[in-house]
Design a protein around this motif. Structure first.
Motif, PDB file in Angstrom:
ATOM      1  N   SER A  55       0.085   4.863   2.507  1.00  0.00           N
ATOM      2  CA  SER A  55      -0.935   4.205   3.295  1.00  0.00           C
ATOM      3  C   SER A  55      -1.920   5.163   4.037  1.00  0.00           C
ATOM      4  O   SER A  55      -2.827   4.735   4.509  1.00  0.00           O
TER       5      SER A  55
ATOM      6  N   SER B 236      -5.378  -0.800   3.775  1.00  0.00           N
ATOM      7  CA  SER B 236      -4.604  -1.934   4.314  1.00  0.00           C
ATOM      8  C   SER B 236      -5.538  -2.657   5.296  1.00  0.00           C
ATOM      9  O   SER B 236      -5.919  -3.919   5.055  1.00  0.00           O
TER      10      SER B 236
ATOM     11  N   ILE C 130      -0.530  -7.053   9.112  1.00  0.00           N
ATOM     12  CA  ILE C 130      -0.272  -5.623   8.484  1.00  0.00           C
ATOM     13  C   ILE C 130       0.915  -5.132   9.102  1.00  0.00           C
ATOM     14  O   ILE C 130       0.999  -4.954  10.422  1.00  0.00           O
TER      15      ILE C 130
ATOM     16  N   ILE D 139       3.340  -1.277   8.934  1.00  0.00           N
ATOM     17  CA  ILE D 139       3.473   0.037   8.438  1.00  0.00           C
ATOM     18  C   ILE D 139       4.744   0.583   8.533  1.00  0.00           C
ATOM     19  O   ILE D 139       5.318   0.570   9.571  1.00  0.00           O
TER      20      ILE D 139
ATOM     21  N   ILE E  53       0.135  -7.589   4.321  1.00  0.00           N
ATOM     22  CA  ILE E  53       0.308  -6.232   3.732  1.00  0.00           C
ATOM     23  C   ILE E  53       1.201  -5.410   4.182  1.00  0.00           C
ATOM     24  O   ILE E  53       1.277  -5.483   5.554  1.00  0.00           O
ATOM     25  N   GLU E  54       2.102  -4.691   3.637  1.00  0.00           N
ATOM     26  CA  GLU E  54       2.754  -3.606   3.927  1.00  0.00           C
ATOM     27  C   GLU E  54       2.458  -2.351   3.514  1.00  0.00           C
ATOM     28  O   GLU E  54       2.204  -2.135   2.210  1.00  0.00           O
ATOM     29  N   GLY E  55       2.228  -1.301   4.350  1.00  0.00           N
ATOM     30  CA  GLY E  55       2.022  -0.069   4.037  1.00  0.00           C
ATOM     31  C   GLY E  55       3.469   0.948   4.181  1.00  0.00           C
ATOM     32  O   GLY E  55       4.138   0.582   5.169  1.00  0.00           O
TER      33      GLY E  55
ATOM     34  N   ASP F 281       0.848  -1.260   0.000  1.00  0.00           N
ATOM     35  CA  ASP F 281      -0.009  -0.014   0.065  1.00  0.00           C
ATOM     36  C   ASP F 281       0.968   1.276   0.056  1.00  0.00           C
ATOM     37  O   ASP F 281       1.419   1.561   0.784  1.00  0.00           O
TER      38      ASP F 281
ATOM     39  N   GLY G 230      -4.139   4.107   7.000  1.00  0.00           N
ATOM     40  CA  GLY G 230      -4.352   2.544   6.957  1.00  0.00           C
ATOM     41  C   GLY G 230      -5.657   2.011   6.514  1.00  0.00           C
ATOM     42  O   GLY G 230      -5.723   0.741   6.481  1.00  0.00           O
TER      43      GLY G 230
END
Length: 239
Positions: free
Chosen positions: A52, A58, A95, A97, A69-71, A49, A55
């Motif tokens: 992001s 995500s 997730i 971030i 998932i990586e933001g 993402d 968030g």
């Protein structure tokens, strides 16, 4: 005073410290991407993402899609608030971030899916807030650089998804073509049947396919349309 958070069925997004607030079109985009990925039926996705923010995207994908998932978020306030939103959600283990510049971040892998709700308004009037200028304009991430980044981090068999204003659709088409990527699906979005298109949802990849074109109208007679409800029902509290 605006509500500092947006309550979804399975998670909450606080956005009072974020430059980019939760919006209807961003929610529609997240739900549409989740629907597209669910239909593809991959056992597990690696998702990036870009930009992001709170968030939101995500979290929406984590609710519906099996994967990690990586933001990546540049702004301190957005980054810190997104960490809190993720930590308080049921999806904290899936997730991550990261704080940093998406263009220079040391990515350790390529991704099956890249999503972005990027800065919209390159030539429009600026805000007094530098944070809003980064979030809404491309002070921090130019369109051509975003597309080149997608080309760099996307798996050869992967897909990317973008949300853009209708006024910039020709520009994004040009940049995607220059980077030897292809648009596979394009969904135009209108507020009502009486309004012109104001957003486009784009799905693309490295492979050219017959272009699918669709339309989503958000409301009719002051009620959400069936198409909007089908996408957002898993998320919105009162649908």
């Amino acid at each position: 005073m605006a509500n500092p958070y947006f309550q979804f069925k399975q998670f909450t997004v606080y956005h009072d410290r974020c430059s980019m607030k939760v919006t209807t079109d961003a929610c529609l985009f997240g739900a549409w991407v989740a629907h597209e990925l669910h239909a593809a039926s991959s056992p597990k996705y690696e998702i990036l993402d870009i930009g992001s923010g709170s968030g939101l995207l995500s979290l929406m994908l984590a609710q519906s899609i099996n994967g990690h998932i990586e933001g990546i978020e540049l702004q301190d306030s957005d980054y810190l608030q997104s960490l809190e939103n993720v930590a308080q959600s049921p999806y904290a283990e899936r997730i991550q971030i990261f704080k940093g510049d998406a263009l220079t971040f040391p990515y350790a892998k390529k991704y099956d899916v890249v999503i972005s709700n990027p800065p919209f308004y390159e030539k429009d009037l600026r805000s007094d807030s530098s944070g809003k200028n980064i979030a809404h304009h491309d002070d921090g991430l130019k369109l051509d650089a975003l597309v080149k980044l997608i080309q760099k981090v996307l798996q050869p068999s992967g897909t990317f998804y973008l949300l853009f204003p209708a006024k910039r659709i020709q520009e994004i088409k040009r940049e995607i073509a220059i980077s030897h990527l292809c648009i596979n699906k394009m969904v135009s979005v209108r507020q009502t049947e009486k309004h012109t298109h104001f957003r486009f949802l784009l799905k693309g990849s490295f492979y050219e396919t017959p272009l699918q074109q669709e339309e989503i109208v958000i409301k009719t007679d002051n009620n959400y349309t069936d198409a909007f409800v089908r996408l957002l029902q898993p998320y919105y509290l009162y649908l």
